[in-house]
Design an enzyme around this catalytic site. Sequence first.
Site, PDB file in Angstrom:
ATOM      1  N   ASP A 257      -6.210  31.529  -2.181  1.00 25.15           N
ATOM      2  CA  ASP A 257      -6.252  32.261  -0.864  1.00 25.15           C
ATOM      3  C   ASP A 257      -5.485  31.529   0.253  1.00 25.15           C
ATOM      4  OD1 ASP A 257      -8.774  33.900  -1.525  1.00 25.15           O
ATOM      5  OD2 ASP A 257      -9.598  31.979  -2.034  1.00 25.15           O
TER       6      ASP A 257
ATOM      7  N   ASP B  13      -2.650  27.167  -5.107  1.00 26.80           N
ATOM      8  CA  ASP B  13      -3.828  27.680  -4.445  1.00 26.80           C
ATOM      9  C   ASP B  13      -3.964  28.974  -4.282  1.00 26.80           C
ATOM     10  OD1 ASP B  13      -6.173  27.607  -2.446  1.00 26.80           O
ATOM     11  OD2 ASP B  13      -4.491  28.266  -1.080  1.00 26.80           O
TER      12      ASP B  13
END
Length: 192
Positions: A9, A7
């Site tokens: 953020d 991922d």
Amino acid sequence: MLRLGIDIDGTVTAQDTFVPYLNESFQCAMTLEDMTEYDLTKLLNISHEEFWGWMNQHEPLIYKQAKPAKDAKEILDQMKHQHRLIYITARRQHHADITYEWFHKHHVHYDDIELVGGHHKLEAVQKHEIDVFFEDHHGNATMIAKEADIPVILFNSPYNQMPIDDRIIRVNNWQEASQWIKQYEQRLETAY
């Protein structure tokens, strides 16, 4: 060689990235520690429509100016020699250029980046045949661990403190994540 799903953020970028922008826009003085839920509408006392209006306006600048999480670049630089780094993010497709520019600006290696436009990353995880996923969102971590039946490294944060199952590994930083990956590789090698 492991195929690592990562991922962006709150995982590759600092978890408090949004805080100064939220404080300025909503005249508040929150810290990351105040963010005990991923859904910020309750904390800010605004509707989902208001929140997404704000996001549409501020996302490009926030993504462009985001700082890398502590040690993320250095650890990913080490990992790129042994593993494939495939970023799977909830960012929407129209943020592709900003996302690629950020990776180039910060010299963060990637083998692939997929912007799925929401929190349903399972299809991308399966498509890329991910072996281990790195995440900060509890719901995503739980779904990926359960449905893909792979280990998920969950970066500890005030907003992801719900219970986890045994396929989810909580870490406090990229150093701990790296250590877990090294131990996991050793276990896999011993198993063969």
